[in-house]
Design an enzyme around this catalytic site. Structure first.
Site, PDB file in Angstrom:
ATOM      1  N   HIS A  27      88.345-143.314 -26.023  1.00  0.00           N
ATOM      2  CA  HIS A  27      88.294-142.852 -24.627  1.00  0.00           C
ATOM      3  C   HIS A  27      89.567-143.281 -23.934  1.00  0.00           C
ATOM      4  CE1 HIS A  27      86.662-146.947 -24.646  1.00  0.00           C
ATOM      5  NE2 HIS A  27      87.226-147.082 -23.468  1.00  0.00           N
ATOM      6  N   SER A  28      89.796-142.719 -22.759  1.00  0.00           N
ATOM      7  CA  SER A  28      90.944-143.140 -21.957  1.00  0.00           C
ATOM      8  C   SER A  28      90.506-143.186 -20.502  1.00  0.00           C
ATOM      9  CB  SER A  28      92.115-142.181 -22.178  1.00  0.00           C
ATOM     10  OG  SER A  28      93.225-142.619 -21.456  1.00  0.00           O
TER      11      SER A  28
END
Lengths: 688, 88
Positions: A603-604
């Site tokens: 994820h970011s």
């Protein structure tokens, strides 16, 4: 002293505007700085030879003409005596000549009329041939007959209509008209007199431009019929026989203003164009025109509904709109194109009004069975806008909202209907999907969405179907957002000042900090409104059969992440750059996303390309290494829209993966439904 | 006692770890304040123990901080055994 069209236009522009900067000149004319400087030189030469002062320039205000130029000099000297045809003008002249001429045309004709060399004329005709081909007309040459144009007579009519319109609205119409219809001055006068008579009898008044256009169109038609270039019968026109205009056209054709014998189809053609020309006045009784009256009422009602504005003096509005709508209706019904020169300006200056006017026209679209052309929609925008201004209402100061709903159209409609009822003072622009919302061109202040979105506007997350309590809560939240206090009004130093007037502050720094956190926490809450029903989706709402994929293997972990994110890209909930950002994050910080052996949650940050909260899962038969000794079989992409809304689903996912036996089951089975069963089971788990 | 769970973005894995650390603490019968954050903010936040994946918390290790690295952030037994030494 010559002044070509480009320079003449520049001179006109300088005459109309008191002062103008180079950048404005560039954008207005579409010419480059170099071309403009060249043209200014030419204009100066012309000004000099006509006894005027040259164009002046001032660094602060730009270019300007020091003295006023007499209108007659501009007209006569710039346009007529010194005018040379541009290539674009020659194309129009040659095209019309070919279409209308009774006699056979040789190359010499073209050379003579435009005053150009043999080579230039040949080149022009070659170009015109290509253009004509693209419009399904064919220019042929034979020694015996000279140049001829072949093709369907209806197509020819269409092109003649366009050419007449273009020529009459061009800056040097007089000269071109003189070239083509110079020998017909008397007949033109006759036809115009007849048309004025019709205006009088029908109780209408055409706009000046349209009256002129119609005159030349009737003249051209008369010329065509004389050379046996007639129209085939068109059945859909026959109902026009019953219009009063048809009678008037018949009477007009009896007079000696026309030389040819017009068939019924030609008469209908003339009637249709009379009906479809814009007018400034129409006293024919609206009450008798049932179809048009019904449509008008529907459109006005729709506009009122969409804009939440009530028109006053509706009868008068109908009367005024009718003047415009009747010709527009015939144009749209019989697919006659109308060019609205103000279209782009309207779309640019009144984007919301245009948008709503266009949407209100759906009853007309339904009646005529095709989409309303943008030019026509722009006309309606002008009329509605004018009426709103008259009654002192504008759309500008209303808060604008969009509704984002990835659900089906039925659900979206219910939602929008409810919201409109709930907030009559908001302007609802559109219902959009997540993807469309990201690319939406109009500005808006509020977003009502059934999913968590990233947006700079105030976001209200709502369930697709609102219950009574939801409505009350939402109403409060929206009112708070629109009319409640904002962060700026809570200025901490001034609050401290007030407190110090009435109390002793022992620890000012601590107090300031405490106030800051309190207000910050509060505004956080205000900016992220969501209703309980829609708040924090559960795992099964995010991991669905649409976002779960099974695959045998991938070449490396990067490809694994790309493959896992694919469904979200297709749904439009993330942008391409979010995928790159997830990969970059792992490259920088190592495989920290492996939460337990075999499972990675890449994820970011939301701002790196998340459009709305979403998750996807990829199960690999063959594990892929994220780092030496760290192999992964389950890749779960997390796209969080903020720091909270995903937590409920994440907790459920953790609980699901927390039981080692669950993970084993999932990894061993090639059955999607087993995984979905697990997801469903854990979606009911609640955090303690 | 304050335990800070750290991950790259402060959104996903750190939250999962925070839950598991809390769970481990309950099982051990200990109490502590547990919070999660991303790597950048972690540098400015005071805590008694920083916990996270080796790649991440390794970057925080300047000799003055107490660092606990986890191999498997879902494993309660691992969390328990690694925290035990630091909790009196």
């Amino acid at each position: 002293m010559f002044l070509d069209e480009r320079s003449a236009n520049l001179l006109k522009l300088l005459q109309q505007t008191s002062n103008i900067k180079m950048s404005e000149l560039e954008s207005k004319t579409g010419l480059t700085r170099r071309q403009l400087q060249y043209d200014i030189g030419k204009v100066n030469d012309w000004l000099h030879s006509n006894g005027y002062q040259p164009v002046d320039f001032n660094r602060n205000i730009g270019y300007f003409l020091p003295g006023e130029i007499l209108e007659e000099d501009l007209q006569v000297k710039a346009m007529k005596k010194t005018y040379v045809f541009t290539e674009a003008d020659r194309e129009k002249v040659f095209y019309l000549l070919l279409l209308l001429s009774k006699e056979s045309l040789s190359l010499y004709h073209f050379q003579h009329i435009a005053g150009v060399s043999r080579n230039t004329a040949l080149k022009d005709i070659q170009k015109l041939k290509e253009k004509a081909n693209s419009q399904q007309l064919h220019i042929q040459y034979s020694k015996l007959n000279g140049y001829l144009i072949k093709g369907d007579s209806a197509t020819k009519r269409l092109i003649i209509e366009q050419l007449i319109h273009e020529i009459l609205s061009s800056s040097n119409s007089e000269l071109i008209v003189d070239c083509i219809w110079g020998d017909y001055a008397k007949q033109i006068q006759h036809i115009q007199t007849q048309l004025e008579k019709i205006e009088h009898q029908a109780g209408i008044r055409l706009t000046d431009e349209r009256l002129q256009e119609l005159t030349y169109l009737y003249l051209s038609t008369d010329m065509l019929i004389e050379k046996k270039e007639t129209l085939h019968v068109i059945n859909s026109w026959e109902e026009l026989v019953y219009t009063p205009e048809y009678q008037l056209v018949e009477q007009m054709l009896e007079t000696d203003a026309f030389l040819a014998k017009w068939s019924q189809t030609e008469r209908l053609y003339a009637t249709l164009h009379l009906l479809s020309m814009n007018r400034v006045k129409d006293v024919s009784p609206l009450k008798e025109d049932n179809i048009i009256r019904d449509l008008l009422q529907q459109v006005v009602k729709e506009f009122e509904k969409l804009s939440c504005i009530h028109f006053q003096d509706k009868e008068l509005l109908y009367q005024q709109l009718y003047v415009h709508f009747r010709p527009a209706y015939y144009r749209m019904q019989y697919r006659i194109s109308a060019i609205n020169t103000m279209k782009e300006r309207v779309q640019r200056v009144y984007p919301e009004l245009y948008h709503i006017s266009r949407k209100s026209l759906w009853p007309v679209e339904k009646a005529i069975g095709c989409k309303i052309p943008e030019d026509e929609a722009a006309y309606f925008t002008i009329h509605f806008g004018g009426w709103l201004r008259r009654q002192g209402t504008t759309l500008d100061d209303r808060k604008r909202a969009i509704v984002v709903c990835p659900n089906g159209i039925g659900i979206s409609n219910i939602l929008v209907y409810t919201l409109r009822e709930l907030f009559p003072d908001l302007l609802f622009l559109d219902v959009l999907s997540v993807r469309d919302a990201a690319a939406y061109p109009l500005a808006y202040d509020l977003v009502f969405s059934t999913v968590h979105l990233r947006t700079k506007a105030a976001l209200f997350v709502v369930p697709p179907i609102l219950e009574m309590e939801d409505k009350q809560k939402l109403r409060q939240q929206v009112m708070m957002e629109l009319y409640g206090y904002t962060t700026q009004s809570l200025d901490i130093p001034s609050i401290l000042k007030i407190i110090s007037q009435y109390a002793t502050i022992h620890e000012p720094n601590q107090l300031e900090k405490a106030l800051q956190t309190h207000i910050y926490a509060h505004t956080q809450k205000i900016n992220k409104h969501s209703l309980e029903g829609a708040e924090k989706p559960v795992l099964e709402e995010l991991l669905t059969s649409q976002t779960i994929q099974f695959q045998s293997s991938v070449s490396d972990w990067k490809e694994g992440i790309r493959a896992a994110a694919q469904p979200l890209l297709e749904l439009g909930t993330i942008e391409e750059r979010y995928v790159d950002s997830m990969i970059q994050s792992i490259e920088e910080n190592g495989p920290y996303v492996i939460i337990t052996p075999g499972v990675a949650i890449p994820h970011s940050r939301p701002e790196h390309g998340v459009r709305s909260l979403s998750m996807s899962l990829l199960k690999l038969e063959e594990a892929v290494e994220f780092a030496p000794g760290k192999s992964v079989q389950l890749i779960i992409v997390l796209a969080a829209a903020d720091s909270e809304s995903h937590l409920r689903a994440l907790v459920q996912l953790t609980q699901l993966l927390g039981e080692e036996s669950n993970l084993q089951d999932i990894l061993e089975s090639s059955d999607k439904s087993l995984l979905l069963d697990y997801i469903q089971k854990y979606s009911k788990e609640e955090t303690s | 006692m304050k335990i800070m769970v750290v991950c790259g973005n402060g959104l996903g894995s750190s939250f999962i770890m925070e839950m598991n650390v809390k769970k481990a603490l309950t099982e051990m019968g200990k109490t502590a304040e547990v919070d999660h954050t991303d790597l950048t903010s972690a540098r400015t936040v005071q805590a008694d123990i920083y916990i996270g994946a080796a790649d991440i918390v390794g970057q925080l290790d300047d000799g003055s901080r107490t660092i606990v690295t986890l191999e498997n952030m879902m494993s309660i037994p691992e969390i328990k055994s690694k925290l035990e030494n630091h909790l009196a």
